[in-house]
Design a protein around this motif. Structure first.
Motif, mmCIF file in Angstrom:
data_model
loop_
_atom_site.group_PDB
_atom_site.id
_atom_site.type_symbol
_atom_site.label_atom_id
_atom_site.label_comp_id
_atom_site.label_asym_id
_atom_site.label_seq_id
_atom_site.Cartn_x
_atom_site.Cartn_y
_atom_site.Cartn_z
ATOM 1 N N ASP A 114 -54.075 72.617 95.394
ATOM 2 C CA ASP A 114 -53.857 72.635 93.846
ATOM 3 C C ASP A 114 -52.519 72.277 93.378
ATOM 4 N N GLN A 154 -47.475 60.114 90.433
ATOM 5 C CA GLN A 154 -48.511 58.920 90.499
ATOM 6 C C GLN A 154 -48.176 57.783 89.777
ATOM 7 N N LEU A 155 -47.760 57.906 88.578
ATOM 8 C CA LEU A 155 -47.486 56.768 87.838
ATOM 9 C C LEU A 155 -46.208 56.071 88.425
ATOM 10 N N LEU A 177 -51.405 53.840 97.549
ATOM 11 C CA LEU A 177 -51.187 55.296 96.860
ATOM 12 C C LEU A 177 -51.679 56.386 97.348
ATOM 13 N N THR A 233 -51.647 69.063 94.393
ATOM 14 C CA THR A 233 -52.407 67.831 93.245
ATOM 15 C C THR A 233 -51.379 67.785 92.006
ATOM 16 N N TYR A 259 -47.370 54.266 91.662
ATOM 17 C CA TYR A 259 -48.228 53.394 91.411
ATOM 18 C C TYR A 259 -47.720 52.270 90.808
ATOM 19 N N VAL A 309 -48.876 65.495 92.891
ATOM 20 C CA VAL A 309 -49.326 64.076 92.682
ATOM 21 C C VAL A 309 -49.546 63.520 91.339
ATOM 22 N N ALA A 310 -50.055 64.341 90.356
ATOM 23 C CA ALA A 310 -50.093 63.956 88.878
ATOM 24 C C ALA A 310 -48.791 63.671 88.311
ATOM 25 N N PHE A 323 -50.000 59.464 99.566
ATOM 26 C CA PHE A 323 -49.986 61.112 99.052
ATOM 27 C C PHE A 323 -50.591 61.965 100.305
#
Lengths: 175, 123
Positions: free
Chosen positions: A16, A26-27, A47, A19, A30, A22-23, A51
């Motif tokens: 978690d 990610q932008l 992507l 994660t 990406y 990652v959040a 991760f």
């Protein structure tokens, strides 16, 4: 929780916490991948793979570097391997690079698309990390696994090439 | 590099970022990655269990093999002498079955030669 705390927790198996990392990233990742990849599906795959690799090798992360530079290093390697693996077997139909059905494709009028076509991927990366991510020469050298002088030279040459590029001139005039 | 190009680089990167944000809004990558990581950790814990079971099985088989086939080093003296007797017997049997017919054949040939020799001298 700070980023370092999240990394420590993730290193001990807290998915978690990973994660959340990652959040956060990610932008940025990406966006880089979307410009660099041939189509959005490829960017999606790379992507995810980036991760997953980052999670697997999280114990090898050196906190003296920014977490984002470490992620970009993995992303660069992953995209290189991905493209070598798939593009050798599946020739890309250049006309289908941008399709009307694909709303997430980078359009041909975008300068980054022109850089990808006119220069090479290394130059694309150096320019992206310098102008968009605003990393220092040292950090770009870390990501690209090259010397600082190589990064400086590459940046200089890429700027020269772009300044003398007729297609870019037309693009700027049209704009 | 002219200011125009630098500006265009940043501006077009913003366009890509907007496109990326739209795509990310449609696809929950973080969730999908978390699912994959959980699946991987479950898979790896299962493989750990399989490995453990295999190791136990292998140890059991080795133990049974040692129990049923004791090596001479751990044999009792009586067992050892019995085994030696068996080995001697086996050697004798092999000699009888392989060497004896050969010896008999050899003897027969020698006898034939002797007979031929005596016949020749008698002529």
């Amino acid at each position: 929780m700070t980023e370092q705390q999240l990394i420590k927790e993730a290193q001990q198996g807290a998915t978690d916490c990973f994660t959340q990392l990652v959040a956060s990233y990610q932008l940025r990742l990406y966006s880089y991948l979307l410009g660099r990849c041939t189509h959005h599906q490829e960017a999606d795959d790379v992507l995810q793979e980036t991760f997953i690799k980052a999670y697997q090798y999280l114990s090898s992360y050196n906190p003296q570097w920014q977490f984002s530079t470490w992620l970009f290093t993995i992303a660069r390697r992953t995209i290189g391997k991905y493209q070598a693996q798939y593009h050798n077997h599946q020739p890309i139909d250049d006309e289908n690079w941008v399709t009307k059905q694909d709303p997430f494709a980078v359009d041909r009028e975008n300068i980054w698309q022109l850089i990808k076509n006119e220069l090479n991927t290394k130059s694309y990366d150096v320019l992206w990390f310098f102008y968009v991510e605003q990393y220092s020469i040292k950090e770009i050298a870390q990501i690209t696994q090259q010397s600082e002088s190589w990064v400086k030279t590459n940046l200089h040459r890429s700027k020269m090439k772009l300044s003398n590029n007729s297609a870019l001139e037309l693009m700027l005039e049209a704009h | 590099m002219t200011q125009d190009i630098e500006q265009r680089l940043k501006q077009d990167a913003t366009t890509i970022k907007t496109t990326a944000a739209q795509r990310l809004a449609n696809v929950d990558f973080a969730k999908s990655i978390e699912h994959q990581l959980l699946a991987q950790s479950t898979k790896s814990s299962h493989s750990w269990l399989w490995g453990m079971a295999a190791a136990i099985g292998l140890s059991l088989m080795t133990w049974l093999l040692i129990e049923n086939n004791p090596t001479p080093a751990i044999m009792e003296p009586l067992q050892l002498s019995n085994t030696l007797k068996e080995v001697k017997q086996l050697t004798h049997n092999i000699e009888e079955k392989v060497n004896q017919p050969l010896l008999k054949e050899q003897q027969a040939i020698i006898e034939d030669f002797k007979r031929l020799k005596s016949q020749m001298f008698s002529i």
